[in-house]
Design a protein around this motif. Structure first.
Motif, PDB file in Angstrom:
ATOM      1  N   GLY A   1       0.850  -1.187   0.000  1.00 50.76           N
ATOM      2  CA  GLY A   1       0.000   0.000   0.000  1.00 50.76           C
ATOM      3  C   GLY A   1       0.878   1.225   0.000  1.00 50.76           C
ATOM      4  O   GLY A   1       2.018   1.187   0.474  1.00 50.76           O
TER       5      GLY A   1
ATOM      6  N   ASP B   1      -4.353   1.200   2.857  1.00 53.91           N
ATOM      7  CA  ASP B   1      -4.331   0.846   1.445  1.00 53.91           C
ATOM      8  C   ASP B   1      -3.844  -0.594   1.270  1.00 53.91           C
ATOM      9  O   ASP B   1      -4.438  -1.388   0.526  1.00 53.91           O
ATOM     10  CB  ASP B   1      -3.427   1.824   0.684  1.00 53.91           C
ATOM     11  CG  ASP B   1      -3.420   1.578  -0.816  1.00 53.91           C
ATOM     12  OD1 ASP B   1      -4.501   1.365  -1.404  1.00 53.91           O
ATOM     13  OD2 ASP B   1      -2.311   1.623  -1.414  1.00 53.91           O
ATOM     14  N   ALA B   2      -2.771  -0.949   1.976  1.00 51.94           N
ATOM     15  CA  ALA B   2      -2.249  -2.322   1.905  1.00 51.94           C
ATOM     16  C   ALA B   2      -3.276  -3.310   2.459  1.00 51.94           C
ATOM     17  O   ALA B   2      -3.467  -4.395   1.901  1.00 51.94           O
ATOM     18  CB  ALA B   2      -0.940  -2.430   2.677  1.00 51.94           C
TER      19      ALA B   2
ATOM     20  N   LYS C   1      -5.969  -4.002  -0.063  1.00 49.82           N
ATOM     21  CA  LYS C   1      -5.463  -4.899  -1.095  1.00 49.82           C
ATOM     22  C   LYS C   1      -5.359  -6.326  -0.563  1.00 49.82           C
ATOM     23  O   LYS C   1      -5.677  -7.289  -1.258  1.00 49.82           O
ATOM     24  CB  LYS C   1      -4.112  -4.418  -1.613  1.00 49.82           C
ATOM     25  CG  LYS C   1      -4.220  -3.139  -2.425  1.00 49.82           C
ATOM     26  CD  LYS C   1      -2.859  -2.603  -2.816  1.00 49.82           C
ATOM     27  CE  LYS C   1      -3.001  -1.294  -3.588  1.00 49.82           C
ATOM     28  NZ  LYS C   1      -1.698  -0.694  -3.898  1.00 49.82           N
TER      29      LYS C   1
END
Length: 112
Positions: A36, A81-82, A85
């Motif tokens: 991310g 964000d990571a 994902k």
């Protein structure tokens, strides 16, 4: 026609197979890496698809004491964000595993 005992044994065997596949999937997800980023890539976070954080990269330009709050926010955003994902990869892997079991679409196994 199967006896009740045979049906119970078949159900237990199916449950054991599912448990084994779930354990294998957990190991697989812990070996898949996602990254991310935030701030246009100045902060990057690497995680496993299970959400375990592996590392953080911070661009040297952010190493200014007066920018501490912004840096903390960027790290949080990169981790989120990571994690998003990782969740997508995990869901894709689980759908793939469920498809191999011959389960109907939309069927949810406990813990998935």
């Amino acid at each position: 026609m199967q006896s009740m005992e045979e049906m119970i044994q078949a159900a237990q065997k199916a449950a054991e197979t599912i448990q084994t596949q779930m354990n294998e999937m957990q190991v697989k997800l812990d070996n898949i890496e996602v990254e991310g980023s935030s701030g246009g890539g100045v902060v990057k976070v690497r995680c496993t698809a299970k959400g375990r954080m592996l590392g953080v990269q911070i661009d040297d330009s952010l190493m200014v004491p007066t920018e501490k709050q912004m840096l903390e926010d960027l790290i949080t955003a990169a981790f989120n964000d990571a994690r998003d994902k990782a969740d997508r990869v995990s869901n894709e892997q689980m759908k793939e595993m469920q498809g191999g079991m011959g389960l109907p679409p939309g069927f949810k196994l406990p813990g998935m």
